[in-house]
Write a protein that holds these residues in place. Structure first.
Motif, mmCIF file in Angstrom:
data_model
loop_
_atom_site.group_PDB
_atom_site.id
_atom_site.type_symbol
_atom_site.label_atom_id
_atom_site.label_comp_id
_atom_site.label_asym_id
_atom_site.label_seq_id
_atom_site.Cartn_x
_atom_site.Cartn_y
_atom_site.Cartn_z
ATOM 1 N N GLY A 1 0.748 -1.175 0.017
ATOM 2 C CA GLY A 1 0.112 -0.038 -0.118
ATOM 3 C C GLY A 1 0.866 1.245 -0.009
ATOM 4 N N PRO A 2 0.139 2.284 0.448
ATOM 5 C CA PRO A 2 1.215 3.571 0.111
ATOM 6 C C PRO A 2 2.190 3.485 1.048
ATOM 7 N N THR A 3 3.312 4.358 0.646
ATOM 8 C CA THR A 3 4.665 4.266 1.367
ATOM 9 C C THR A 3 4.417 5.247 2.529
ATOM 10 N N PRO A 4 5.331 5.168 3.475
ATOM 11 C CA PRO A 4 5.452 6.141 4.659
ATOM 12 C C PRO A 4 5.679 7.611 4.211
ATOM 13 N N PHE A 5 6.344 7.904 2.905
ATOM 14 C CA PHE A 5 6.495 9.272 2.477
ATOM 15 C C PHE A 5 5.526 9.656 1.772
ATOM 16 N N ARG A 6 4.620 8.874 1.320
ATOM 17 C CA ARG A 6 3.246 9.210 0.507
ATOM 18 C C ARG A 6 2.296 9.831 1.808
ATOM 19 N N VAL A 7 2.339 8.999 2.677
ATOM 20 C CA VAL A 7 1.211 9.282 3.785
ATOM 21 C C VAL A 7 1.977 10.462 4.305
ATOM 22 N N LEU A 8 3.050 10.796 4.649
ATOM 23 C CA LEU A 8 3.526 11.911 5.504
ATOM 24 C C LEU A 8 3.322 13.201 4.233
ATOM 25 N N GLY A 9 3.795 12.945 3.325
ATOM 26 C CA GLY A 9 3.516 13.913 2.166
ATOM 27 C C GLY A 9 2.092 14.614 2.120
ATOM 28 N N ALA A 10 1.239 13.570 2.089
ATOM 29 C CA ALA A 10 -0.203 14.102 2.143
ATOM 30 C C ALA A 10 -0.606 14.868 3.464
ATOM 31 N N ALA A 11 -0.080 14.494 4.602
ATOM 32 C CA ALA A 11 -0.382 15.023 5.822
ATOM 33 C C ALA A 11 0.168 16.388 5.845
ATOM 34 N N CYS A 12 1.201 16.452 5.486
ATOM 35 C CA CYS A 12 2.005 17.643 5.469
ATOM 36 C C CYS A 12 1.230 18.808 4.691
ATOM 37 N N ARG A 13 0.593 18.430 3.489
ATOM 38 C CA ARG A 13 0.114 19.358 2.475
ATOM 39 C C ARG A 13 -1.335 19.625 3.124
ATOM 40 N N TYR A 14 -1.875 18.839 3.811
ATOM 41 C CA TYR A 14 -3.324 19.072 4.567
ATOM 42 C C TYR A 14 -2.967 20.116 5.409
#
Length: 154
Positions: A127-140
Motif C-alpha cells: 500500500g502507500p509508502t510512509p513518505f506518501r502518507v507523510l507528504g499528504a498529511a503535510c500538505r493538508y
C-alpha cells in the motif's frame, strides 16, 4: 492602492531577525512551479521512451507510479501557489513581517509536495509508502495553516 511593484519594494523593520527572507512566499511560488514543471518533463520523458521502445504508452509500474505522483501533485500546485501569494500580499498590505506560522505553512507545503512525490514513485505491494502518507498529511496541514494565516494580517 498598491501596485505589485510597491508590494515587492517595501521592507519590514525586523527583516534581519527572521529565519526566512521577506520574499520567502515568492521563492516558494517559484519552487512549486519548478516542481510542477519537472513533473511534466518526467512524464513526457517516460512517454517518449515508451514510444521509442515501441511499447504501449502508459503501461508499466514506473509509468503508473509517476503518473499518480504527477496527477495528484498537479491538483495541489495551483492552490499552494495561490496561498503563498495570498500570505505574501496580506503581509505586505498590512505592512507587517511574515508571521512564523506562515513560514511554517509554506515550508510544510513545499516539503509535503516533495515527500508525496517521493513516496508515490516508490513501489510498495503493501500500500502507500510512509513518505506518501507523510507528504499528504503535510500538505493538508499546510493548507489549513495558510488558509488561517491569510486572515491574520488584518
Amino acid at each position: 492602492s498598491y501596485s505589485f511593484c510597491t508590494l515587492l519594494g517595501k521592507k519590514t523593520k525586523n527583516n534581519n531577525t527572521k529565519m526566512f527572507p521577506e520574499n520567502y512566499p515568492l521563492l516558494a511560488v517559484g519552487v512549486q512551479g519548478c516542481i510542477a514543471l519537472l513533473m511534466g518533463i518526467k512524464m513526457s520523458q517516460l512517454r517518449v521512451s515508451q514510444l521509442a521502445a515501441k511499447q504501449k504508452v502508459g503501461e508499466g509500474p514506473a509509468f503508473k507510479q509517476w503518473h499518480v505522483a504527477q496527477l495528484n501533485s498537479a491538483e495541489y500546485h495551483p492552490l499552494f501557489m495561490a496561498l503563498y501569494l495570498a500570505v505574501f500580499v496580506a503581509a505586505k498590505l498590512a505592512n507587517k513581517p511574515l508571521r512564523q506560522a506562515s513560514e511554517i505553512g509554506i515550508t510544510l507545503g513545499l516539503l509535503g509536495t516533495v515527500f508525496f512525490i517521493f513516496g508515490a514513485t516508490q513501489s510498495s505491494p503493501k500500500g502507500p509508502t510512509p513518505f506518501r502518507v507523510l507528504g499528504a498529511a503535510c500538505r493538508y496541514i499546510a493548507i489549513a495553516i495558510l488558509s488561517y494565516e491569510v486572515t491574520q494580517y488584518y
